[in-house]
Enzyme design. Structure first.
Site, short mmCIF file in Angstrom:
data_model
loop_
_atom_site.label_atom_id
_atom_site.label_comp_id
_atom_site.label_asym_id
_atom_site.label_seq_id
_atom_site.Cartn_x
_atom_site.Cartn_y
_atom_site.Cartn_z
CB CYS A 8 -0.99 -0.03 1.17
SG CYS A 8 -0.28 0.18 2.80
CB THR A 9 0.25 4.80 0.54
OG1 THR A 9 -0.74 4.72 -0.49
CG2 THR A 9 1.03 6.10 0.37
N GLY A 10 1.77 3.75 2.81
CA GLY A 10 2.68 3.97 3.93
C GLY A 10 2.98 2.74 4.77
CG ASN A 11 4.22 -1.58 5.40
OD1 ASN A 11 5.27 -1.88 5.95
ND2 ASN A 11 3.28 -2.46 5.15
CB THR A 12 0.83 2.79 8.84
OG1 THR A 12 0.12 3.73 8.03
CG2 THR A 12 2.31 3.14 8.92
CB CYS A 13 -3.88 1.76 6.92
SG CYS A 13 -3.64 3.31 7.80
NE ARG A 14 -5.05 1.29 1.59
CZ ARG A 14 -5.06 2.08 0.54
NH1 ARG A 14 -5.98 1.92 -0.39
NH2 ARG A 14 -4.16 3.03 0.40
CG ASP A 117 -6.29 5.06 2.24
OD1 ASP A 117 -6.06 4.56 3.37
OD2 ASP A 117 -5.55 5.91 1.72
#
Length: 147
Positions: A8-14, A117
């Site tokens: 994903c984008t920041g590797n903190t959620c999805r 997201d």
């Protein structure tokens, strides 16, 4: 051996939720990691991601990491959360094009290609994304494990 990399984008959620969900399923012969196309190394999963994983009794121990060539080479399949993530992966690692998919496409779903997201949303938004990820991962693993 199947080596699945969620991106994903920041590797903190999805992607950390997806990684934890797949690990919790204990599929034999499946290893899993996650990374972000714009991640900063060493951040924990977001607090709402942690809350939702705890609610679902899913063990997690996550530190974010930026997607690297080593990650791409390790993976046998790369599952991106959005079409733009897939495009960024292929742009930076063209050799990965044949093994990079959006999670939705790999799961066999048509229509809008992106996993929602939850970033910045309340815990209910994270719960909805978690449920979406769990459903998509079950479908994706059904396809992967038939191969």
């Amino acid at each position: 051996m199947h080596r699945v990399l969620f991106v994903c984008t920041g590797n903190t959620c999805r992607s950390p939720m997806a990684e934890a969900i797949l690990k919790s399923k204990n599929h034999e012969g499946v290893e899993v990691r996650s990374a972000g196309v714009y991640a900063m190394d060493g951040a924990s999963a977001s607090s709402n991601s942690i809350t939702v994983m705890n609610e679902n009794s899913i063990t997690h121990n996550h530190q974010s990491s930026l997607l690297t060539r080593a990650d791409v080479e390790w993976a046998t399949v790369i599952l991106a959360m959005t079409l733009s993530h897939k495009q960024a992966i292929i742009s930076n690692f063209p050799q990965a094009s044949s093994k990079t998919f959006t999670l939705k496409a790999f799961a066999g779903e048509d229509g809008y290609p992106d996993v929602s997201d939850p970033y910045g949303g309340d815990v209910d938004v994270y719960r909805a994304t978690f449920a979406e990820l769990e459903r998509l991962i079950d479908k994706a693993m059904s396809r992967l494990l038939k191969k």
